[in-house]
Design an enzyme around this catalytic site. Sequence first.
Site, PDB file in Angstrom:
ATOM      1  N   LYS A 143       0.819  -1.214   0.000  1.00 52.07           N
ATOM      2  CA  LYS A 143       0.000   0.000   0.000  1.00 52.07           C
ATOM      3  C   LYS A 143       0.850   1.259   0.000  1.00 52.07           C
ATOM      4  CE  LYS A 143      -4.364  -1.544   1.813  1.00 52.07           C
ATOM      5  NZ  LYS A 143      -5.514  -1.222   2.638  1.00 52.07           N
ATOM      6  N   LYS A 156      -5.339  -9.364  -6.186  1.00 58.81           N
ATOM      7  CA  LYS A 156      -6.594  -9.751  -5.525  1.00 58.81           C
ATOM      8  C   LYS A 156      -7.709  -8.774  -5.909  1.00 58.81           C
ATOM      9  CE  LYS A 156      -6.479  -7.269  -1.156  1.00 58.81           C
ATOM     10  NZ  LYS A 156      -6.678  -7.240   0.268  1.00 58.81           N
ATOM     11  N   LYS A 174     -11.754  -3.617  -2.936  1.00 57.59           N
ATOM     12  CA  LYS A 174     -12.754  -2.545  -2.946  1.00 57.59           C
ATOM     13  C   LYS A 174     -12.239  -1.331  -3.697  1.00 57.59           C
ATOM     14  CE  LYS A 174     -13.982  -3.397   1.948  1.00 57.59           C
ATOM     15  NZ  LYS A 174     -12.719  -3.697   2.633  1.00 57.59           N
TER      16      LYS A 174
HETATM   17  P1  TYM Z   1     -10.748  -6.006   4.455  1.00 56.72           P
HETATM   18  O1  TYM Z   1     -11.780  -4.986   4.805  1.00 56.72           O
HETATM   19  O2  TYM Z   1      -9.750  -5.668   3.410  1.00 56.72           O
HETATM   20  O3  TYM Z   1     -11.466  -7.345   4.005  1.00 56.72           O
HETATM   21  C1  TYM Z   1     -12.477  -7.931   4.819  1.00 56.72           C
HETATM   22  C2  TYM Z   1     -12.408  -9.441   4.725  1.00 56.72           C
HETATM   23  O4  TYM Z   1     -12.563  -9.851   3.371  1.00 56.72           O
HETATM   24  C3  TYM Z   1     -11.453 -10.642   2.987  1.00 56.72           C
HETATM   25  N1  TYM Z   1     -11.126 -10.363   1.591  1.00 56.72           N
HETATM   26  C4  TYM Z   1     -10.946 -11.294   0.667  1.00 56.72           C
HETATM   27  N2  TYM Z   1     -11.022 -12.631   0.732  1.00 56.72           N
HETATM   28  C5  TYM Z   1     -10.782 -13.326  -0.408  1.00 56.72           C
HETATM   29  N3  TYM Z   1     -10.479 -12.730  -1.586  1.00 56.72           N
HETATM   30  C6  TYM Z   1     -10.402 -11.388  -1.696  1.00 56.72           C
HETATM   31  N4  TYM Z   1     -10.136 -10.804  -2.865  1.00 56.72           N
HETATM   32  C7  TYM Z   1     -10.640 -10.609  -0.532  1.00 56.72           C
HETATM   33  N5  TYM Z   1     -10.644  -9.265  -0.282  1.00 56.72           N
HETATM   34  C8  TYM Z   1     -10.934  -9.148   1.029  1.00 56.72           C
HETATM   35  C9  TYM Z   1     -10.318 -10.224   3.894  1.00 56.72           C
HETATM   36  O5  TYM Z   1      -9.323 -11.228   3.975  1.00 56.72           O
HETATM   37  C10 TYM Z   1     -11.044 -10.005   5.190  1.00 56.72           C
HETATM   38  O6  TYM Z   1     -11.254 -11.220   5.864  1.00 56.72           O
HETATM   39  N6  TYM Z   1      -7.472  -5.815   8.235  1.00 56.72           N
HETATM   40  C11 TYM Z   1      -8.765  -6.332   7.804  1.00 56.72           C
HETATM   41  C12 TYM Z   1      -9.900  -5.894   8.684  1.00 56.72           C
HETATM   42  C13 TYM Z   1      -9.724  -6.183  10.125  1.00 56.72           C
HETATM   43  C14 TYM Z   1      -9.832  -7.443  10.766  1.00 56.72           C
HETATM   44  C15 TYM Z   1      -9.612  -7.206  12.151  1.00 56.72           C
HETATM   45  C16 TYM Z   1     -10.073  -8.726  10.301  1.00 56.72           C
HETATM   46  C17 TYM Z   1      -9.453  -5.273  11.104  1.00 56.72           C
HETATM   47  N7  TYM Z   1      -9.382  -5.877  12.315  1.00 56.72           N
HETATM   48  C18 TYM Z   1      -9.637  -8.241  13.080  1.00 56.72           C
HETATM   49  C19 TYM Z   1     -10.101  -9.772  11.244  1.00 56.72           C
HETATM   50  C20 TYM Z   1      -9.888  -9.521  12.606  1.00 56.72           C
HETATM   51  C21 TYM Z   1      -9.042  -5.849   6.400  1.00 56.72           C
HETATM   52  O7  TYM Z   1      -8.488  -4.889   5.939  1.00 56.72           O
HETATM   53  O8  TYM Z   1     -10.018  -6.536   5.768  1.00 56.72           O
END
Ligand code: TYM
Length: 333
Positions: free
Chosen positions: A112, A195, A198
């Site tokens: 990032k 990947k 969003k």
């Molecule tokens: P975030 O918001 O980017 O994504 C949320 C969840 O969706 C999954 N995900 C995907 N899985 C498969 N293929 C993809 N292309 C894909 N894009 C997103 C992510 O793996 C995630 O499970 N840091 C985290 C948010 C977070 C969090 C936490 C998660 C903050 N605190 C505590 C678990 C526990 C994040 O940015 O997810």
Amino acid sequence: TPRIFSGIKPSGGLTLGNYLGAIKRWVEMQEEGTQSIYCVVDLHAITVWQDPADLRAATHEVAAGMLASGIDPARSILFNQSQVPEHTQLAWIFNCVARVGWMNRMTQFKEKAGANAEKVSLGLYAYPSLMAADILLYHATHVPVGEDQKQHVELTRDIAAKFNHDYGVEFFPMTEPVIEGPGMRVMNLRDGSKKMSKSGESDMERINMLDDADTISKKFKKARTDPAPLPESPEGLKDRPEAKNLVDIYASLSGGTQESVIAEYAGAGWGQFKPALADLAVDKLAPISDEMRRLMADPAEIDRLLAVGRDRAREIAAPVLERTYEIVGLVRS
Ligand code: TYM
């Protein structure tokens, strides 16, 4: 006792990656009866600039997506992070436990920040420490996430271990990531090496949970593939990232595996497979997006549900933070 925590950033609308990699699995885990806590992690979203009105709308959209997919606020705890101040309070403690060298190894930060590491926010750098706080504040034992979050959950274990070691306690658990199934790594529809996210620049690279049937069909039709037909066995997907991705998406949506999809479509051309995939996706996603739109028409009702979740979350979080402060030697008077 097992306890699940997971979260999604409201840094844009929900994608099929969020659904297949996370939410779909959460609903299954909820049905298995494990105590589950799901969070719209708004404080994580603002590590990169978010327009305030967009942030508010995305918070409602992500909460609506969780509810519409089957997260039941009576059985699971559903809330947004900024309403439970214990997250940032524990994160500060963890900022003092985690090492700068650990943060420097985070591949997501490196991606990032790119060549611009001096210009990104301090919050983006410290982000994994806040994520560890999200998880450990509830003594969560399992964190269902997509593959891209694996390193952050491993860092959470490192932080827990160092805290326990430094203070001579057995307080924080060693949390396990739960990363399984064909949906754990959904790729960009235009480039199978990236990947689906969003915030990718072209809307054609992702399926949004709110896309209508025509848009979903168009995006799958235009998805990049190599010219060869579907292989005769899953081994034939090796070195064919775009083909593998579409097969994985089909497998995840249908509750099957690469094997089951190949068994049905071995040797089929894309002209046959892509419309079948689009039909399946519309079939599975339309009821969810219809329900999302219904919920999003009444944000006050979403806010009411988030307030209920906030109160239940704080009941767990407050004593854990209090105990942490005591362990650290912070005077409570
Ligand atoms: P975030 O918001 O980017 O994504 C949320 C969840 O969706 C999954 N995900 C995907 N899985 C498969 N293929 C993809 N292309 C894909 N894009 C997103 C992510 O793996 C995630 O499970 N840091 C985290 C948010 C977070 C969090 C936490 C998660 C903050 N605190 C505590 C678990 C526990 C994040 O940015 O997810």
